[in-house]
Design a protein around this motif. Structure first.
Motif, short mmCIF file in Angstrom:
data_model
loop_
_atom_site.label_atom_id
_atom_site.label_comp_id
_atom_site.label_asym_id
_atom_site.label_seq_id
_atom_site.Cartn_x
_atom_site.Cartn_y
_atom_site.Cartn_z
N TYR A 55 -8.01 2.17 -22.37
CA TYR A 55 -7.52 1.81 -21.30
C TYR A 55 -8.83 2.08 -20.23
CZ TYR A 55 -2.73 1.18 -22.48
OH TYR A 55 -1.58 0.93 -23.19
N SER A 56 -8.94 1.00 -19.56
CA SER A 56 -10.04 0.84 -18.57
C SER A 56 -9.06 0.84 -17.00
CB SER A 56 -11.09 0.01 -18.48
OG SER A 56 -11.96 0.12 -19.64
N ILE A 57 -9.20 1.67 -16.10
CA ILE A 57 -8.27 1.65 -14.94
C ILE A 57 -9.16 1.58 -13.91
CG2 ILE A 57 -6.51 2.66 -13.68
CD1 ILE A 57 -5.43 3.84 -16.70
N ARG A 58 -8.90 0.62 -12.90
CA ARG A 58 -9.68 0.68 -11.39
C ARG A 58 -8.62 0.56 -10.39
NH1 ARG A 58 -13.37 -4.26 -12.65
NH2 ARG A 58 -11.30 -5.06 -13.86
N ALA A 59 -8.83 1.25 -9.39
CA ALA A 59 -7.95 1.33 -8.22
C ALA A 59 -8.84 1.48 -6.98
CB ALA A 59 -6.82 2.47 -8.24
N LYS A 115 0.93 -1.16 -0.17
CA LYS A 115 -0.07 0.06 -0.13
C LYS A 115 0.92 1.27 -0.05
CE LYS A 115 -4.03 -2.07 2.23
NZ LYS A 115 -4.91 -2.22 3.36
N ASP A 116 1.96 1.32 0.89
CA ASP A 116 2.74 2.32 0.97
C ASP A 116 3.43 2.58 -0.63
OD1 ASP A 116 2.48 2.79 3.45
OD2 ASP A 116 4.28 1.56 3.99
N ARG A 117 3.51 1.55 -1.42
CA ARG A 117 4.03 1.63 -2.68
C ARG A 117 2.98 2.30 -3.74
NH1 ARG A 117 6.29 1.75 -7.30
NH2 ARG A 117 6.32 0.20 -8.77
N TRP A 118 1.87 1.71 -3.70
CA TRP A 118 0.73 1.92 -4.61
C TRP A 118 -0.05 3.17 -4.54
CZ3 TRP A 118 0.81 0.11 -9.32
CH2 TRP A 118 1.67 -0.97 -9.55
N VAL A 119 -0.23 3.48 -3.15
CA VAL A 119 -1.12 4.53 -2.56
C VAL A 119 -0.89 5.93 -3.35
CG1 VAL A 119 -2.40 6.09 -1.11
CG2 VAL A 119 -2.58 3.49 -0.96
N PRO A 120 0.34 6.22 -3.27
CA PRO A 120 0.92 7.50 -4.03
C PRO A 120 0.86 7.45 -5.20
CG PRO A 120 2.55 6.79 -2.46
CD PRO A 120 1.51 5.88 -2.52
N ILE A 121 1.20 6.22 -6.00
CA ILE A 121 0.85 6.32 -7.61
C ILE A 121 -0.64 6.63 -8.18
CG2 ILE A 121 1.37 4.74 -9.58
CD1 ILE A 121 3.53 3.39 -7.70
N VAL A 122 -1.49 6.01 -7.13
CA VAL A 122 -2.75 6.11 -7.34
C VAL A 122 -3.28 7.46 -7.23
CG1 VAL A 122 -5.25 5.19 -6.85
CG2 VAL A 122 -3.51 3.46 -7.29
N GLU A 123 -2.97 7.83 -6.17
CA GLU A 123 -3.36 9.20 -5.76
C GLU A 123 -2.85 10.46 -6.48
OE1 GLU A 123 -5.28 10.38 -3.31
OE2 GLU A 123 -5.50 7.98 -2.59
N ALA A 124 -1.86 10.09 -7.18
CA ALA A 124 -1.37 11.13 -8.22
C ALA A 124 -1.73 11.33 -9.51
CB ALA A 124 0.08 10.82 -8.65
N ARG A 150 -12.42 4.66 -10.87
CA ARG A 150 -12.51 4.20 -12.13
C ARG A 150 -12.31 5.32 -13.26
NH1 ARG A 150 -13.33 0.54 -9.30
NH2 ARG A 150 -14.98 -0.89 -9.22
N ALA A 151 -11.34 4.71 -14.22
CA ALA A 151 -11.27 5.93 -15.35
C ALA A 151 -11.06 4.99 -16.61
CB ALA A 151 -10.00 6.51 -15.07
N THR A 152 -11.56 5.55 -17.78
CA THR A 152 -11.50 4.93 -19.05
C THR A 152 -10.88 5.94 -19.79
OG1 THR A 152 -13.50 3.52 -18.76
CG2 THR A 152 -12.83 4.05 -20.85
N PRO A 184 -5.27 12.07 -12.17
CA PRO A 184 -6.11 13.11 -11.88
C PRO A 184 -7.38 12.45 -12.26
CG PRO A 184 -4.93 13.39 -14.02
CD PRO A 184 -4.20 12.46 -13.04
N TRP A 185 -8.24 11.66 -11.33
CA TRP A 185 -9.21 10.95 -11.71
C TRP A 185 -10.71 11.72 -11.91
CZ3 TRP A 185 -8.80 5.74 -11.69
CH2 TRP A 185 -7.52 5.15 -10.99
N ASP A 186 -10.70 12.79 -11.49
CA ASP A 186 -11.69 13.85 -11.74
C ASP A 186 -11.78 14.15 -13.40
OD1 ASP A 186 -12.93 13.54 -9.33
OD2 ASP A 186 -12.03 15.04 -8.51
N GLU A 187 -10.40 14.38 -13.64
CA GLU A 187 -10.03 14.95 -15.02
C GLU A 187 -10.41 13.84 -16.14
OE1 GLU A 187 -6.55 16.71 -15.75
OE2 GLU A 187 -6.89 17.93 -13.86
N ALA A 188 -10.36 12.57 -15.64
CA ALA A 188 -10.67 11.33 -16.55
C ALA A 188 -11.93 11.22 -16.83
CB ALA A 188 -10.12 10.13 -15.65
N LYS A 189 -12.98 11.90 -16.30
CA LYS A 189 -14.49 11.83 -16.47
C LYS A 189 -14.62 12.43 -17.85
CE LYS A 189 -15.83 11.35 -11.76
NZ LYS A 189 -16.31 12.00 -10.65
N ASN A 190 -13.78 13.52 -18.11
CA ASN A 190 -14.05 14.06 -19.46
C ASN A 190 -13.20 13.42 -20.31
OD1 ASN A 190 -15.34 16.27 -18.17
ND2 ASN A 190 -13.48 17.28 -17.78
N GLN A 191 -12.22 12.54 -20.13
CA GLN A 191 -11.57 12.11 -21.20
C GLN A 191 -12.33 10.71 -21.88
OE1 GLN A 191 -8.42 12.39 -22.37
NE2 GLN A 191 -7.90 14.00 -21.12
N ALA A 192 -13.11 10.30 -21.04
CA ALA A 192 -13.97 9.21 -21.25
C ALA A 192 -15.09 9.56 -22.56
CB ALA A 192 -14.64 8.63 -20.25
#
Length: 101
Positions: free
Chosen positions: A58-62, A28-37, A66-68, A39-47
């Motif tokens: 790409y469909s990404i879930r963490a 979790k220490d390794r992955w949480v900063p990568i996930v948090e970095a 969720r982001a597409t 821009p999940w909210d901006e991804a909604k516009n990309q979809a």
């Protein structure tokens, strides 16, 4: 936290999936900063962008996120997340996708 990166499309219309289960404190220490970095909210516009023929999507879930994203949007933090999942996750292949003409 479960992290899944699914890449679909491309010329062969094959789906590939990489999954990581970050359950220990070290993971979790390794992955949480990568996930948090990312821009999940901006991804909604990309979809909403039009899917381009023969390009990857790409469909990404963490966890609950969720982001597409189209291939061209997988840059910066998204690219780091995708590359780390490909390098460190377990891989599976989906079924051949149907191609629209």
């Amino acid at each position: 936290m479960k992290i899944t990166v699914q890449r679909s499309g491309g010329i062969a219309a094959m789906t590939r999936i990489w999954s990581v289960d970050a359950v220990s404190a070290d993971e979790k220490d390794r992955w949480v900063p990568i996930v948090e970095a990312c821009p999940w909210d901006e991804a909604k516009n990309q979809a909403r962008e039009v899917n381009e023929p023969d390009r990857f999507m790409y469909s990404i879930r963490a966890g609950q996120r969720r982001a597409t994203l189209p291939d061209r949007a997988v840059t910066g933090p998204w690219q780091e997340l995708v590359e780390c999942a490909k390098a460190e996750g377990s891989e599976s292949r989906g079924q051949l996708g149907s191609r629209r003409r």
